[in-house]
Write a protein that holds these residues in place. Sequence first.
Motif, PDB file in Angstrom:
ATOM      1  N   TYR A  73       0.836  -1.197   0.000  1.00  0.00           N
ATOM      2  CA  TYR A  73       0.000   0.000   0.000  1.00  0.00           C
ATOM      3  C   TYR A  73       0.871   1.248   0.000  1.00  0.00           C
ATOM      4  N   PRO A  74       0.558   2.352  -0.697  1.00  0.00           N
ATOM      5  CA  PRO A  74      -0.558   2.404  -1.643  1.00  0.00           C
ATOM      6  C   PRO A  74      -0.184   2.057  -3.094  1.00  0.00           C
ATOM      7  N   TRP A  75       1.058   2.356  -3.514  1.00  0.00           N
ATOM      8  CA  TRP A  75       1.333   2.234  -4.964  1.00  0.00           C
ATOM      9  C   TRP A  75       2.241   1.054  -5.320  1.00  0.00           C
ATOM     10  N   GLY A  76       2.622   0.250  -4.349  1.00  0.00           N
ATOM     11  CA  GLY A  76       3.638  -0.785  -4.596  1.00  0.00           C
ATOM     12  C   GLY A  76       3.266  -1.853  -5.607  1.00  0.00           C
ATOM     13  N   MET A  77       1.967  -2.032  -5.869  1.00  0.00           N
ATOM     14  CA  MET A  77       1.557  -3.052  -6.839  1.00  0.00           C
ATOM     15  C   MET A  77       1.503  -2.497  -8.269  1.00  0.00           C
ATOM     16  N   PHE A  78       1.649  -1.184  -8.402  1.00  0.00           N
ATOM     17  CA  PHE A  78       1.531  -0.589  -9.738  1.00  0.00           C
ATOM     18  C   PHE A  78       2.767  -0.937 -10.577  1.00  0.00           C
ATOM     19  N   THR A  79       2.531  -1.188 -11.878  1.00  0.00           N
ATOM     20  CA  THR A  79       3.639  -1.535 -12.775  1.00  0.00           C
ATOM     21  C   THR A  79       3.837  -0.457 -13.842  1.00  0.00           C
ATOM     22  N   VAL A  80       3.148   0.663 -13.669  1.00  0.00           N
ATOM     23  CA  VAL A  80       3.353   1.807 -14.567  1.00  0.00           C
ATOM     24  C   VAL A  80       3.618   3.026 -13.687  1.00  0.00           C
ATOM     25  N   PRO A  81       4.278   4.070 -14.238  1.00  0.00           N
ATOM     26  CA  PRO A  81       4.471   5.278 -13.430  1.00  0.00           C
ATOM     27  C   PRO A  81       3.127   5.927 -13.101  1.00  0.00           C
ATOM     28  N   LEU A  82       3.076   6.624 -11.975  1.00  0.00           N
ATOM     29  CA  LEU A  82       1.824   7.227 -11.521  1.00  0.00           C
ATOM     30  C   LEU A  82       1.233   8.191 -12.563  1.00  0.00           C
ATOM     31  N   LYS A  83       2.084   8.766 -13.392  1.00  0.00           N
ATOM     32  CA  LYS A  83       1.550   9.691 -14.401  1.00  0.00           C
ATOM     33  C   LYS A  83       0.673   8.964 -15.428  1.00  0.00           C
ATOM     34  N   ASP A  84       0.830   7.641 -15.565  1.00  0.00           N
ATOM     35  CA  ASP A  84      -0.023   6.878 -16.475  1.00  0.00           C
ATOM     36  C   ASP A  84      -1.284   6.339 -15.803  1.00  0.00           C
ATOM     37  N   VAL A  85      -1.361   6.511 -14.477  1.00  0.00           N
ATOM     38  CA  VAL A  85      -2.554   6.063 -13.740  1.00  0.00           C
ATOM     39  C   VAL A  85      -3.549   7.218 -13.721  1.00  0.00           C
ATOM     40  N   VAL A  86      -4.774   6.966 -14.229  1.00  0.00           N
ATOM     41  CA  VAL A  86      -5.732   8.069 -14.322  1.00  0.00           C
ATOM     42  C   VAL A  86      -6.841   7.973 -13.275  1.00  0.00           C
ATOM     43  N   ARG A  87      -6.921   6.856 -12.563  1.00  0.00           N
ATOM     44  CA  ARG A  87      -7.972   6.712 -11.538  1.00  0.00           C
ATOM     45  C   ARG A  87      -7.508   5.707 -10.497  1.00  0.00           C
ATOM     46  N   VAL A  88      -7.885   5.936  -9.242  1.00  0.00           N
ATOM     47  CA  VAL A  88      -7.722   4.889  -8.220  1.00  0.00           C
ATOM     48  C   VAL A  88      -9.065   4.660  -7.528  1.00  0.00           C
ATOM     49  N   HIS A  89      -9.255   3.415  -7.090  1.00  0.00           N
ATOM     50  CA  HIS A  89     -10.375   3.072  -6.213  1.00  0.00           C
ATOM     51  C   HIS A  89      -9.778   2.335  -5.023  1.00  0.00           C
ATOM     52  N   ALA A  90     -10.589   2.078  -4.000  1.00  0.00           N
ATOM     53  CA  ALA A  90     -10.100   1.317  -2.856  1.00  0.00           C
ATOM     54  C   ALA A  90     -11.234   0.504  -2.263  1.00  0.00           C
ATOM     55  N   SER A  91     -10.849  -0.608  -1.626  1.00  0.00           N
ATOM     56  CA  SER A  91     -11.843  -1.506  -1.045  1.00  0.00           C
ATOM     57  C   SER A  91     -12.482  -0.859   0.174  1.00  0.00           C
ATOM     58  N   SER A  92     -13.621  -1.399   0.565  1.00  0.00           N
ATOM     59  CA  SER A  92     -14.347  -0.843   1.704  1.00  0.00           C
ATOM     60  C   SER A  92     -13.981  -1.566   2.993  1.00  0.00           C
ATOM     61  N   GLY A  93     -12.774  -2.101   3.063  1.00  0.00           N
ATOM     62  CA  GLY A  93     -12.351  -2.841   4.251  1.00  0.00           C
ATOM     63  C   GLY A  93     -12.500  -2.006   5.517  1.00  0.00           C
ATOM     64  N   THR A  94     -12.927  -2.641   6.588  1.00  0.00           N
ATOM     65  CA  THR A  94     -13.205  -1.886   7.804  1.00  0.00           C
ATOM     66  C   THR A  94     -11.996  -1.838   8.737  1.00  0.00           C
ATOM     67  N   THR A  95     -11.012  -2.719   8.518  1.00  0.00           N
ATOM     68  CA  THR A  95      -9.851  -2.727   9.399  1.00  0.00           C
ATOM     69  C   THR A  95      -8.585  -2.433   8.606  1.00  0.00           C
ATOM     70  N   GLY A  96      -7.693  -1.658   9.179  1.00  0.00           N
ATOM     71  CA  GLY A  96      -6.385  -1.420   8.575  1.00  0.00           C
ATOM     72  C   GLY A  96      -6.469  -0.641   7.280  1.00  0.00           C
ATOM     73  N   LYS A  97      -5.404  -0.745   6.485  1.00  0.00           N
ATOM     74  CA  LYS A  97      -5.329  -0.022   5.220  1.00  0.00           C
ATOM     75  C   LYS A  97      -6.208  -0.715   4.184  1.00  0.00           C
ATOM     76  N   PRO A  98      -6.826   0.074   3.295  1.00  0.00           N
ATOM     77  CA  PRO A  98      -7.651  -0.554   2.255  1.00  0.00           C
ATOM     78  C   PRO A  98      -6.788  -1.172   1.162  1.00  0.00           C
ATOM     79  N   VAL A  99      -7.421  -1.956   0.302  1.00  0.00           N
ATOM     80  CA  VAL A  99      -6.751  -2.458  -0.887  1.00  0.00           C
ATOM     81  C   VAL A  99      -7.025  -1.457  -2.003  1.00  0.00           C
ATOM     82  N   VAL A 100      -5.946  -1.028  -2.670  1.00  0.00           N
ATOM     83  CA  VAL A 100      -6.064  -0.002  -3.705  1.00  0.00           C
ATOM     84  C   VAL A 100      -6.117  -0.656  -5.081  1.00  0.00           C
ATOM     85  N   GLY A 101      -6.916  -0.103  -5.978  1.00  0.00           N
ATOM     86  CA  GLY A 101      -6.915  -0.528  -7.371  1.00  0.00           C
ATOM     87  C   GLY A 101      -6.573   0.667  -8.238  1.00  0.00           C
ATOM     88  N   GLY A 102      -5.664   0.493  -9.208  1.00  0.00           N
ATOM     89  CA  GLY A 102      -5.278   1.609 -10.080  1.00  0.00           C
ATOM     90  C   GLY A 102      -5.635   1.289 -11.521  1.00  0.00           C
TER      91      GLY A 102
END
Length: 438
Positions: A73-102
């Motif tokens: 978390y948050p960007w470690g799973m991304f395989t492209v530079p952040l400038k190529d990421v145009v949207r993020v979402h995240a899980s609705s987990g109630t405990t700890g850090k959410p899971v991010v989707g890019g």
Amino acid sequence: MPIWNEEFETMSREDMSKLQLERLKTLVERVAKTSSLYKKKLAEAGVSADDLKSLEDISKLPFTTKDELRHNYPWGMFTVPLKDVVRVHASSGTTGKPVVGGYTRADLDMWAEVMARTVSAASITADDVVHNGYGYGLFTGGLGFHIGAEAVGATVVPASAGLTRRQLMLMEDFGATVLTCTPSYSLVIAEEAAAAGIDIKERLKLRVGVFGAEPWTEKMREEIEAALGLDAYDIYGLTEMIGPGVSVECRHHNGLHVFEDHFYPEIIDPASGEPLGYGVEGELVFTTLTKEAMPIIRYRTRDRTILHADKCACGRTVVRMEKVLGRTDDMLIIRGVNVFPSQIERVLFGFDELEPQYQIIIDRGKHELDTVEVWVEGADDLFVPVETANIQALEKKVEARLKETLIISCKVKLMKPHSIERSMGKAVRVVDKRNLDS
Ligand SMILES: [Zn+2]
């Protein structure tokens, strides 16, 4: 009934396998260069794209777990530079850090494509008014459905969740023909309508509902269809893959068609990790075959289901997954016995006198054994007038049935209708108070 993308949804099994293998090899080649996590994991497993001679060879590749996603978390799973990421979402987990989707631009296009297939499978067309009651925001449900319904040309009402009375007004005034939201929220809408004296079937034009983001049973489908007067479709997806758009039922309601040209499904033994193949219940595992921003190899979803590869009467040839039967990590260990909440739900739904609203409360006193209370709402006529003896007799009957199924004893508390707290999103079914003491 339209199939959005005939080429991929009705492809021969042989051609689909060829395409999947090709895409899998490209994926492995790419992440070995662009992801420090997968570079390391592939090296440890001693496997490269060249070792993938057939699809079965996917079992040589290492799994990816939710913990790994959280650690990165948050960007470690991304395989492209952040400038190529145009949207993020995240899980609705109630405990700890959410899971991010890019998502890159191409990922969003792919999402719109699989969501267009999804809404088409649920028979939604440009003639429909789609009342989208999934939450808009970090949660993938709202925007995911939005792009799919727009892609097929439907009129989208981005209602989001909450303010239920207002939702009813908008559905009536705008002539909504489709309702999309969590299955538990659809029942909240039905209850609110009943409380306000609104006859949904009379005043609303709903014909289709598309429900997901939490597991729900066939019994719940019957309740929803009867209460709202619509044909209820199940969908499946997860933030880690893309959000909704991984699989959906067609009008035959015989399992969910997986869009496997993008999401490759496997079933494994959750204990040993061995592949189990078609027709056998196990843990669902997915590999994203085409995602750019955040590809994932062999993701352990923890969802339990069964895959089928025979052709469906609708013409689609893609693999179908059965309705999710529960989660492997939902498993509660109570007094040393493994208990799945879905087992309790199935028992409760076997009683006509009970409503599909329940909560499981687990507690542990000092030096005492775990205690389980199952709170479940009874039908109206159980309480007017209140016949204490009848209620107690029913509680005992449910307790006996639960004991047969679970082996352990539970205390059943029959509640008045509408007394268990409702949620606008996913229902809170389990309250484990044991965690608070530790
Ligand atoms: Zn079908």
